[in-house]
Scaffold this active site. Structure first.
Site, PDB file in Angstrom:
ATOM      1  N   LYS A  18       0.872  -1.184   0.000  1.00  0.00           N
ATOM      2  CA  LYS A  18       0.000   0.000   0.000  1.00  0.00           C
ATOM      3  C   LYS A  18       0.898   1.220   0.000  1.00  0.00           C
ATOM      4  O   LYS A  18       2.044   1.169   0.465  1.00  0.00           O
ATOM      5  CB  LYS A  18      -0.886   0.022   1.249  1.00  0.00           C
ATOM      6  CG  LYS A  18      -2.136   0.851   1.101  1.00  0.00           C
ATOM      7  CD  LYS A  18      -3.202   0.102   0.340  1.00  0.00           C
ATOM      8  CE  LYS A  18      -4.434   0.941   0.089  1.00  0.00           C
ATOM      9  NZ  LYS A  18      -5.491   0.149  -0.559  1.00  0.00           N
TER      10      LYS A  18
HETATM   11  P1  NAD Z   1     -12.819   8.102  -3.363  1.00  0.00           P
HETATM   12  O1  NAD Z   1     -11.816   9.118  -3.017  1.00  0.00           O
HETATM   13  O2  NAD Z   1     -13.217   7.895  -4.780  1.00  0.00           O
HETATM   14  O3  NAD Z   1     -14.177   8.375  -2.534  1.00  0.00           O
HETATM   15  C1  NAD Z   1     -14.191   8.500  -1.131  1.00  0.00           C
HETATM   16  C2  NAD Z   1     -15.579   8.960  -0.704  1.00  0.00           C
HETATM   17  O4  NAD Z   1     -15.590   9.045   0.726  1.00  0.00           O
HETATM   18  C3  NAD Z   1     -15.950  10.354  -1.209  1.00  0.00           C
HETATM   19  O5  NAD Z   1     -17.330  10.400  -1.486  1.00  0.00           O
HETATM   20  C4  NAD Z   1     -15.616  11.238  -0.005  1.00  0.00           C
HETATM   21  O6  NAD Z   1     -16.353  12.458  -0.001  1.00  0.00           O
HETATM   22  C5  NAD Z   1     -16.048  10.329   1.115  1.00  0.00           C
HETATM   23  N1  NAD Z   1     -15.443  10.688   2.391  1.00  0.00           N
HETATM   24  C6  NAD Z   1     -14.192  11.144   2.646  1.00  0.00           C
HETATM   25  N2  NAD Z   1     -14.052  11.437   3.948  1.00  0.00           N
HETATM   26  C7  NAD Z   1     -15.225  11.145   4.535  1.00  0.00           C
HETATM   27  C8  NAD Z   1     -15.725  11.240   5.858  1.00  0.00           C
HETATM   28  N3  NAD Z   1     -14.958  11.711   6.853  1.00  0.00           N
HETATM   29  N4  NAD Z   1     -16.995  10.845   6.101  1.00  0.00           N
HETATM   30  C9  NAD Z   1     -17.775  10.373   5.091  1.00  0.00           C
HETATM   31  N5  NAD Z   1     -17.368  10.274   3.823  1.00  0.00           N
HETATM   32  C10 NAD Z   1     -16.120  10.654   3.549  1.00  0.00           C
HETATM   33  O7  NAD Z   1     -12.281   6.730  -2.701  1.00  0.00           O
HETATM   34  P2  NAD Z   1     -12.659   5.253  -3.108  1.00  0.00           P
HETATM   35  O8  NAD Z   1     -11.657   4.776  -4.091  1.00  0.00           O
HETATM   36  O9  NAD Z   1     -14.113   5.147  -3.406  1.00  0.00           O
HETATM   37  O10 NAD Z   1     -12.308   4.484  -1.736  1.00  0.00           O
HETATM   38  C11 NAD Z   1     -13.250   4.415  -0.672  1.00  0.00           C
HETATM   39  C12 NAD Z   1     -12.857   3.271   0.247  1.00  0.00           C
HETATM   40  O11 NAD Z   1     -12.823   2.053  -0.506  1.00  0.00           O
HETATM   41  C13 NAD Z   1     -11.476   3.400   0.895  1.00  0.00           C
HETATM   42  O12 NAD Z   1     -11.532   2.835   2.185  1.00  0.00           O
HETATM   43  C14 NAD Z   1     -10.601   2.549  -0.007  1.00  0.00           C
HETATM   44  O13 NAD Z   1      -9.443   2.064   0.651  1.00  0.00           O
HETATM   45  C15 NAD Z   1     -11.558   1.432  -0.336  1.00  0.00           C
HETATM   46  N6  NAD Z   1     -11.216   0.686  -1.555  1.00  0.00           N
HETATM   47  C16 NAD Z   1     -11.104   1.312  -2.767  1.00  0.00           C
HETATM   48  C17 NAD Z   1     -10.788   0.561  -3.902  1.00  0.00           C
HETATM   49  C18 NAD Z   1     -10.718   1.170  -5.271  1.00  0.00           C
HETATM   50  O14 NAD Z   1     -10.553   0.429  -6.240  1.00  0.00           O
HETATM   51  N7  NAD Z   1     -10.867   2.479  -5.433  1.00  0.00           N
HETATM   52  C19 NAD Z   1     -10.545  -0.815  -3.785  1.00  0.00           C
HETATM   53  C20 NAD Z   1     -10.677  -1.419  -2.540  1.00  0.00           C
HETATM   54  C21 NAD Z   1     -11.021  -0.668  -1.435  1.00  0.00           C
END
Ligand code: NAD
Length: 444
Positions: free
Chosen positions: A132
């Site tokens: 990571k």
């Molecule tokens: P992103 O940046 O596209 O979206 C994050 C979302 O969370 C946004 O809507 C943001 O406004 C919201 N957010 C941020 N801080 C917040 C808070 N304090 N309270 C509520 N909402 C909040 O990120 P993503 O890629 O969608 O990732 C989201 C989660 O999924 C993370 O935990 C990430 O590790 C996990 N994840 C992502 C992927 C991927 O392929 N993108 C894969 C596996 C896991």
């Protein structure tokens, strides 16, 4: 030595606990998220009667790099930002893991996430290890040019760590396909030739894979469907609430609504919206594309992020930050299925409550629910190495097949070891990683 998985505790568990106590006295990875994750891995490994030497190795990353990235801001000032790349385990294949831009990123968090990646790849049965990366910065405070300069400097700082055969980054919170394009371009410029497979989650015209952008959210939806089928629940018209409307949350919302579910609430960093009759997701997506947030959406009431978690709903999907479900929240959850789109959304104390409540709330843990992203990243990597690309049907068919097999295998572990879903999934991941470590032996 016997490395088979056994349901009951043994002297190995005691030895492992001793190792872990020693290990936890080191301060390098200090953070609650890391302690919680390591403790869970330790407990699960000990219950499997793994060799204590293997447990000790699993509880600490193989390597960690901390870098500082000076960046010229648009106003002429220079700002120094701290970044990380942590490689947890590569017994099964090259390291793989996303890069996060967020103001709370720290070495402990990145290390815990790298550990989860190792076991996620194990659960999915794909030949990759866990890593990571991240930079401690609020990306919303950066202009696009500043973000690009930061990404390029960070890439140079971690250059010797990453590579198409050694460690392959991908997007995570605060990063996307454009960020991966800058990273790939910088890496290629430094190497003197184009290396598309150094990252996944790239734009399609740079060798990205069809289906990668939506893979995590769609995968979350698929594991919800698998859980519903397992529980004998029909999904159409069932209610779902989703915390986070970024990549994972918004694609999960699209897919779940196309499966006939009512998405009654979604949120972002600014707060949430709620409509008990169901939100029109396509209309909401258009609104967010213009306004940049769900806030102010006219066809819904507002609510806080915590209120969203506590809604009376059939399915709850945390898809934003880690640690949002502590014991207090877990006690008050009213969902039937909790599908973890986010990494580590439940604290150790929250998990203890959920284990007690496992007959009320079926948990699809992060290493299973959000594995769709790394599975299609794996497809992208394979396609890039072969310079031969697959169509969307092939990708989705393979993705859903792998997720379904992983789900079934987790259920097998759950039944065999009379345990909860999170422990079952971790057991499966740890089993596959430790088997590879034992087969390879100790070097030198
Ligand atoms: P992103 O940046 O596209 O979206 C994050 C979302 O969370 C946004 O809507 C943001 O406004 C919201 N957010 C941020 N801080 C917040 C808070 N304090 N309270 C509520 N909402 C909040 O990120 P993503 O890629 O969608 O990732 C989201 C989660 O999924 C993370 O935990 C990430 O590790 C996990 N994840 C992502 C992927 C991927 O392929 N993108 C894969 C596996 C896991």
């Amino acid at each position: 030595m016997d490395h088979s998985i056994r349901p009951e505790s043994t002297p190995g568990e005691v030895r492992a606990a001793d190792n872990d106590r020693r290990y936890r006295s080191s301060l390098e990875w200090e953070s609650k998220f890391f302690r919680d994750t390591a403790a869970l891995v330790e407990r699960t490994s000990a219950a499997m009667n793994l060799d204590p030497n293997i447990i000790q190795r699993l509880l600490t990353p193989q390597r960690a790099l901390v870098v500082s990235c000076p960046v010229r801001m648009d106003n002429g000032a220079v700002r120094n930002m701290i970044g990380y790349r942590v490689q947890h385990n590569n017994a099964r294949g090259p390291f793989k893991g996303g890069i996060r831009y967020h103001e709370d990123v720290n070495l402990g968090e990145v290390s815990a996430l790298s550990m989860l990646m190792s076991f996620k790849c194990g659960v999915a049965g794909i030949p990759l290890g866990g890593a990571k990366g991240g930079i401690r910065v609020d990306p919303r405070q950066l202009s696009s040019q500043e973000k690009q300069r930061l990404t390029r400097r960070y890439t140079v700082e971690i250059l010797d760590f990453i590579g198409a055969e050694s460690d392959i980054p991908a997007p995570d919170m605060g990063t996307d396909a454009e960020t991966m394009a800058w990273l790939m371009d910088t890496y290629s410029e430094m190497k003197g030739h184009t290396v598309p497979s150094v990252v996944t989650g790239k734009p399609l015209n740079l060798g990205g894979s069809k289906g990668r952008t939506e893979a995590t959210g769609f995968g979350v939806a698929h594991t919800i469907a698998a859980a519903a089928e397992h529980l004998g629940i029909e999904l159409p018209n069932k209610r779902v609430a989703i915390q986070g409307f970024g990549n994972v949350g918004s694609y999960a919302a699209r897919k779940l609504s196309s499966m006939g579910m009512k998405v009654i609430s979604v949120s972002d960093v600014n707060g949430g919206i709620h409509n008990p009759d169901g939100l029109d997701i396509n209309h909401l997506l258009k609104y967010v594309a213009i306004r940049g947030s769900v806030q102010g959406y006219p066809r819904a009431d507002t609510l806080s992020n915590e209120e969203l978690l506590l809604l009376d709903t059939d399915v709850l999907v945390p898809a934003a930050l880690g640690g949002v479900i502590d014991a207090h929240v877990a006690q008050r959850l009213k969902c039937r299925i909790l599908a973890e789109g986010a990494n580590g959304p439940v604290t150790a104390e929250g998990n203890d409550v959920l284990v007690q409540r496992q007959d009320d709330i079926f948990v699809v843990p992060d290493v299973l629910a959000n594995a769709g992203g790394v599975i299609v990243s794996y497809f992208e990597w394979v396609q890039g190495l072969q310079s031969f690309f697959w169509n969307l049907e092939e990708i989705n068919e393979r993705l859903f097949r792998i997720l379904q097999e992983a789900f079934n295998e987790c259920i097998n572990f759950k039944n065999k070891f009379h345990t909860d879903m999170r422990s079952a999934a971790l057991m499966l991941g740890i089993h596959r990683v430790s088997e590879a470590m034992l087969a390879r032996g100790l070097f030198p």
